[in-house]
Design a protein around this motif. Structure first.
Motif, mmCIF file in Angstrom:
data_model
loop_
_atom_site.group_PDB
_atom_site.id
_atom_site.type_symbol
_atom_site.label_atom_id
_atom_site.label_comp_id
_atom_site.label_asym_id
_atom_site.label_seq_id
_atom_site.Cartn_x
_atom_site.Cartn_y
_atom_site.Cartn_z
ATOM 1 N N HIS A 136 -4.337 -4.156 1.409
ATOM 2 C CA HIS A 136 -4.827 -2.825 1.050
ATOM 3 C C HIS A 136 -4.876 -2.704 -0.469
ATOM 4 C CE1 HIS A 136 -0.496 -2.479 0.516
ATOM 5 N NE2 HIS A 136 -0.730 -1.456 -0.302
ATOM 6 N N ASP B 16 -4.035 0.411 -3.353
ATOM 7 C CA ASP B 16 -3.384 1.717 -3.383
ATOM 8 C C ASP B 16 -4.416 2.776 -3.799
ATOM 9 O OD1 ASP B 16 -1.158 0.313 -2.714
ATOM 10 O OD2 ASP B 16 -0.114 0.592 -4.607
ATOM 11 N N HIS C 286 -3.645 -6.255 -2.003
ATOM 12 C CA HIS C 286 -2.342 -6.913 -1.903
ATOM 13 C C HIS C 286 -1.772 -6.701 -0.509
ATOM 14 C CE1 HIS C 286 -1.829 -2.820 -3.479
ATOM 15 N NE2 HIS C 286 -0.615 -2.804 -2.955
HETATM 16 FE FE LIG Z 1 0.413 -1.178 -2.097
#
Ligand SMILES: [Fe+2]
Ligand SMILES: O=C(O)CCC(=O)C(=O)O
Length: 333
Positions: free
Chosen positions: A209, A211, A265
């Protein structure tokens, strides 16, 4: 509660057709930046190193950042002790409802256990950190000292973030205070606990994903597990003593008009040692329009994104059904 893996090991809950665990893992490394100007590089050199790291990796680690090392250690111990508590002490926070109204929540796997394709090898404690005096009353009372230690930690990290944003802004040539003026007060901690996994090839600790927020400050213990995707490979972000991992959220990528990258990540597990990490998410203000900084836009660098409010971004991000969908697409010009 039986779904928490810190309570037991529900191996049978794993789905083994997970094709996300593609190797190889590269040994390339994410830059470690010493923020102590008096001991090492000048401020201008530090901001250029940070800029380069944000462009190439979307991640960097910082040392000599001003947050007391004992406080970082004590905070990590509190998180680990929390997950080691007996099931009955964790039960008050437990939920599988992504819309839970609780201020402090303990989820198994992701927030959508019932509908997710693959259960992750993770328990996840989440709580807000602003306003601190109010939020703290909802945080765990056990282990003893949790509220006091994690409260001090939240205050210290919150003080550090504008300094890091200022260095990023300087690297980009933005006016002083540019990113700080966009920084909202609402911040939240998401504590991940990944017990030893009997077969790490069957699932992940956390799926890939980016952020959605402005910037994330991650505290990790001394166990490897965080990986970023760069040049078609997964690269380990291995723990460095007393360091924070900083990563660029989507909102910084947008405000920088794509100069900074928010990089995918994930977290992998291992069969020997539990790993704990705490992501501290800092968000943009919710009353501003988010758009590329004016000074980064010109005839040869036209704006890549339209203006929007963060709430619109979050709504779009939350309703994404496929993790391979580009969350930025909807906001591109
Ligand atoms: Fe994250
Ligand atoms: O456990 C980790 O290191 C990754 C955590 C993370 O990426 C997140 O919580 O958003």
């Amino acid at each position: 509660m039986e779904k928490l893996i810190s309570n037991n090991n529900p191996m049978e809950k794993l789905i083994s057709n997970n094709n996300q665990l593609q190797r190889p893992l590269s040994r390339g490394f994410v830059p470690v930046i010493d923020l102590d100007e008096t001991a090492g590089d000048s401020r201008a050199v530090i901001s250029q190193k940070i800029l380069k790291a944000c462009q190439e990796f979307g991640f960097f680690q910082v040392i000599n950042h001003g947050v007391p090392e004992d406080l970082m250690k004590d905070t990590m111990s509190m998180f680990k002790e929390f997950f080691d508590l007996p099931a009955e002490d964790k039960a008050i926070f437990y939920t599988e409802d992504a819309r839970s109204k609780k201020h402090c929540t303990l989820y198994p796997s992701s927030m959508i256990y019932a509908t997710e394709d693959v259960h992750l090898w993770r328990d996840n404690l989440k709580h807000n950190c602003h306003p601190l005096e109010k939020c703290i009353l909802e945080w765990p009372e056990k282990p003893t000292g949790y509220r006091q230690v994690v409260g001090s930690y939240a205050a210290e990290v919150t003080k550090m973030v504008p300094r890091i944003l200022e260095l990023i802004g300087e690297g980009l040539g933005l006016e002083s205070g540019y990113f700080e003026s966009k920084l909202g007060e609402v911040s939240s901690l998401s504590v991940n606990h990944y017990p030893p996994c009997p077969d790490p090839s069957l699932t992940l600790g956390l799926s890939k994903h980016c952020d959605p927020n402005l910037v994330t400050i991650l505290l990790q213990d001394d166990v490897c597990g965080l990986q970023i995707f760069k040049d078609n490979e997964w690269i380990g972000v291995d723990p460095v003593p007393n360091a924070f991992v900083v990563n660029i959220g989507y909102q910084l990528q947008i405000m920088s008009n794509n100069k900074l990258k928010s990089v995918e990540h994930r977290a992998v597990t291992n069969s020997r040692t539990a790993r704990t990490s705490a992501a501290f998410f800092f968000n943009p203000r919710d009353d501003i329009m988010i758009e590329p900084a004016e000074v980064l836009v010109n005839a040869s660098n036209p704006p890549v994104f339209r203006a929007f409010q963060y709430i619109e971004f979050l709504r779009n991000y939350m309703t994404k059904t496929d993790i391979n969908d580009d969350a930025l697409e909807h906001f591109k010009l």
